[in-house]
Scaffold this active site. Structure first.
Site, mmCIF file in Angstrom:
data_model
loop_
_atom_site.group_PDB
_atom_site.id
_atom_site.type_symbol
_atom_site.label_atom_id
_atom_site.label_comp_id
_atom_site.label_asym_id
_atom_site.label_seq_id
_atom_site.Cartn_x
_atom_site.Cartn_y
_atom_site.Cartn_z
ATOM 1 N N ILE A 23 0.851 -1.192 0.000
ATOM 2 C CA ILE A 23 0.000 0.000 0.000
ATOM 3 C C ILE A 23 0.889 1.246 0.000
ATOM 4 O O ILE A 23 2.078 1.164 0.309
ATOM 5 C CB ILE A 23 -0.914 0.061 1.249
ATOM 6 N N ASP B 161 1.125 8.191 1.173
ATOM 7 C CA ASP B 161 2.131 9.216 0.918
ATOM 8 C C ASP B 161 1.860 10.504 1.684
ATOM 9 O O ASP B 161 0.719 10.970 1.773
ATOM 10 C CB ASP B 161 2.165 9.567 -0.582
ATOM 11 N N GLY C 8 7.898 12.413 -0.463
ATOM 12 C CA GLY C 8 6.577 12.059 0.068
ATOM 13 C C GLY C 8 6.418 10.601 0.439
ATOM 14 O O GLY C 8 5.309 10.155 0.729
ATOM 15 N N TYR D 78 7.193 4.329 2.600
ATOM 16 C CA TYR D 78 7.184 3.346 1.494
ATOM 17 C C TYR D 78 8.614 3.028 1.033
ATOM 18 O O TYR D 78 8.969 1.863 0.829
ATOM 19 C CB TYR D 78 6.364 3.942 0.357
HETATM 20 N N1 CAA Z 1 10.730 17.228 -5.290
HETATM 21 C C1 CAA Z 1 10.913 18.416 -4.672
HETATM 22 N N2 CAA Z 1 9.896 19.168 -4.251
HETATM 23 C C2 CAA Z 1 8.654 18.737 -4.442
HETATM 24 C C3 CAA Z 1 8.388 17.511 -5.085
HETATM 25 C C4 CAA Z 1 9.495 16.757 -5.520
HETATM 26 N N3 CAA Z 1 9.335 15.581 -6.127
HETATM 27 N N4 CAA Z 1 7.062 17.316 -5.132
HETATM 28 C C5 CAA Z 1 6.504 18.393 -4.534
HETATM 29 N N5 CAA Z 1 7.453 19.242 -4.132
HETATM 30 C C6 CAA Z 1 7.284 20.522 -3.449
HETATM 31 C C7 CAA Z 1 6.114 21.291 -3.999
HETATM 32 O O1 CAA Z 1 6.522 22.041 -5.141
HETATM 33 C C8 CAA Z 1 5.709 22.163 -2.834
HETATM 34 O O2 CAA Z 1 6.629 23.245 -2.732
HETATM 35 P P1 CAA Z 1 6.163 24.651 -2.120
HETATM 36 O O3 CAA Z 1 5.642 24.377 -0.742
HETATM 37 O O4 CAA Z 1 7.414 25.469 -2.144
HETATM 38 O O5 CAA Z 1 5.098 25.148 -3.071
HETATM 39 C C9 CAA Z 1 5.972 21.269 -1.618
HETATM 40 O O6 CAA Z 1 6.923 20.275 -2.075
HETATM 41 C C10 CAA Z 1 4.722 20.586 -1.150
HETATM 42 O O7 CAA Z 1 4.286 19.742 -2.207
HETATM 43 P P2 CAA Z 1 2.821 19.282 -2.350
HETATM 44 O O8 CAA Z 1 1.905 20.460 -2.546
HETATM 45 O O9 CAA Z 1 2.782 18.193 -3.354
HETATM 46 O O10 CAA Z 1 2.506 18.715 -0.911
HETATM 47 P P3 CAA Z 1 1.278 17.870 -0.522
HETATM 48 O O11 CAA Z 1 1.318 17.708 0.941
HETATM 49 O O12 CAA Z 1 0.049 18.431 -1.143
HETATM 50 O O13 CAA Z 1 1.575 16.471 -1.267
HETATM 51 C C11 CAA Z 1 2.592 14.385 -1.646
HETATM 52 C C12 CAA Z 1 2.713 15.739 -0.947
HETATM 53 C C13 CAA Z 1 1.322 13.657 -1.159
HETATM 54 C C14 CAA Z 1 3.783 13.564 -1.278
HETATM 55 C C15 CAA Z 1 2.497 14.619 -3.170
HETATM 56 O O14 CAA Z 1 3.604 15.379 -3.571
HETATM 57 C C16 CAA Z 1 2.505 13.312 -3.941
HETATM 58 O O15 CAA Z 1 1.497 12.634 -4.034
HETATM 59 N N6 CAA Z 1 3.652 12.952 -4.507
HETATM 60 C C17 CAA Z 1 3.811 11.717 -5.265
HETATM 61 C C18 CAA Z 1 4.475 10.692 -4.435
HETATM 62 C C19 CAA Z 1 4.693 9.467 -5.269
HETATM 63 O O16 CAA Z 1 5.389 9.486 -6.266
HETATM 64 N N7 CAA Z 1 4.105 8.375 -4.872
HETATM 65 C C20 CAA Z 1 4.235 7.189 -5.624
HETATM 66 C C21 CAA Z 1 2.994 6.385 -5.432
HETATM 67 S S1 CAA Z 1 2.928 4.996 -6.534
HETATM 68 C C22 CAA Z 1 4.059 3.975 -5.942
HETATM 69 O O17 CAA Z 1 4.632 4.170 -4.929
HETATM 70 C C23 CAA Z 1 4.296 2.746 -6.772
HETATM 71 C C24 CAA Z 1 5.714 2.521 -6.964
HETATM 72 O O18 CAA Z 1 6.289 1.654 -6.336
HETATM 73 C C25 CAA Z 1 6.448 3.339 -7.964
#
Ligand code: CAA
Length: 247
Positions: free
Chosen positions: A91, A94, A149, A153
């Site tokens: 699961i 994030d 994030g 995981y």
């Molecule tokens: N690198 C650097 N900075 C980042 C970033 C990154 N990759 N992603 C977001 N940020 C920054 C944003 O620009 C933002 O900056 P400011 O505050 O200066 O504006 C800050 O971080 C906050 O970002 P969010 O608005 O995205 O924060 P949030 O709390 O709304 O969301 C999160 C955070 C839930 C982690 C969201 O970014 C997200 O869903 N990220 C994807 C995570 C991911 O890739 N998960 C994979 C799931 S699938 C899986 O895991 C399968 C597998 O095995 C591959």
């Protein structure tokens, strides 16, 4: 040779379903584990049957030791000893560490990592005693490279490969291999749940320029489960479209 028995945890999920089909196509008897209340095992089983696949389904919470004991016993009672175990249950919860609640940490560690001990513990000794076995841990590219994030995981998925390398050494002389597959981003519900903008920016970083199909992971499971793959153990097979390339 008797038909081999395979158990796929999270077997009714996006990648798990296709792994079950691939192993059945390989001539194995396949049990798919699912979590009652979250997934509908019997409905999944009926849908697979309509497509010509005759799977056994077993409910059980792999994050819980006692439930895992009962789940594996149910498989063995119905199909016989497990020859191939695919630890695929996983699961995401994030959040950046600033916002991550302790439940998000423990839930992901319990489901993605502690499950690997809970289930593998039930089958590894039997495989070694019988002189043949395959344990395949489905990890993630994010266990290799980390992901914004995902401290929970990424830690769990990196831990899976530590488990793989240690157990591989314990059972190598007994005809049992233990390997990790580290998929990149696959077209499943888990990945489609990522906010679209974030997902698009991830796909843009993948040299292959696309998400993978679950079958591209299932094919690797079939390869590892093959008799001819007996010298491959403790490996971490990266299948990520070039998103992360490492030693
Ligand atoms: N690198 C650097 N900075 C980042 C970033 C990154 N990759 N992603 C977001 N940020 C920054 C944003 O620009 C933002 O900056 P400011 O505050 O200066 O504006 C800050 O971080 C906050 O970002 P969010 O608005 O995205 O924060 P949030 O709390 O709304 O969301 C999160 C955070 C839930 C982690 C969201 O970014 C997200 O869903 N990220 C994807 C995570 C991911 O890739 N998960 C994979 C799931 S699938 C899986 O895991 C399968 C597998 O095995 C591959």
């Amino acid at each position: 040779m008797a038909e081999r028995v395979a158990l796929v945890t999270g077997g009714t999920g996006g990648i798990g379903t296709v792994i079950c089909r691939e192993l059945a196509d390989k001539g194995m008897k396949v049990a798919a584990n699912y979590l009652e209340g979250i997934d509908d095992g019997p409905a999944w089983q009926a849908a697979q049957k309509a497509d010509g696949y005759d799977f056994t389904v077993v409910a059980g919470d792999v994050s819980d030791f006692d439930s895992s004991v009962a789940m594996v016993k149910a498989v063995e009672d119905q199909l016989g000893p497990v020859d191939v175990l695919v630890n695929c249950a996983g699961i995401t919860k994030d959040a950046t560490i600033k916002k991550m609640q302790k439940e998000q940490w423990y839930d992901v560690i319990n489901v993605n990592l502690n499950s690997v001990f809970n289930v593998t513990k039930q089958v590894a000794t039997g495989m070694a005693d019988r002189g043949w076995g395959r344990i395949i841990n489905i990890s993630s590219v994010n266990g290799q490279k980390g992901q914004f994030g995902q401290v929970n995981y990424s830690a769990a998925k990196a831990g899976m490969h530590g488990f793989t390398m240690a157990l591989a050494q314990e059972v190598a002389r007994k005809g049992v291999t233990v390997n990790t597959i580290s998929p990149g981003y696959i077209a499943t519900q888990m990945v489609l749940a990522i906010p679209e903008k974030v997902r698009d920016s991830i796909v843009a970083q993948v040299p292959a320029g696309r998400l993978a199909e679950p079958s591209e992971i299932a094919w690797a499971v079939s390869f590892i489960a093959d008799d001819r793959s007996g010298f491959m153990t403790g490996a971490n097979l990266a299948i990520n479209g070039g998103l992360h390339m490492g030693p």
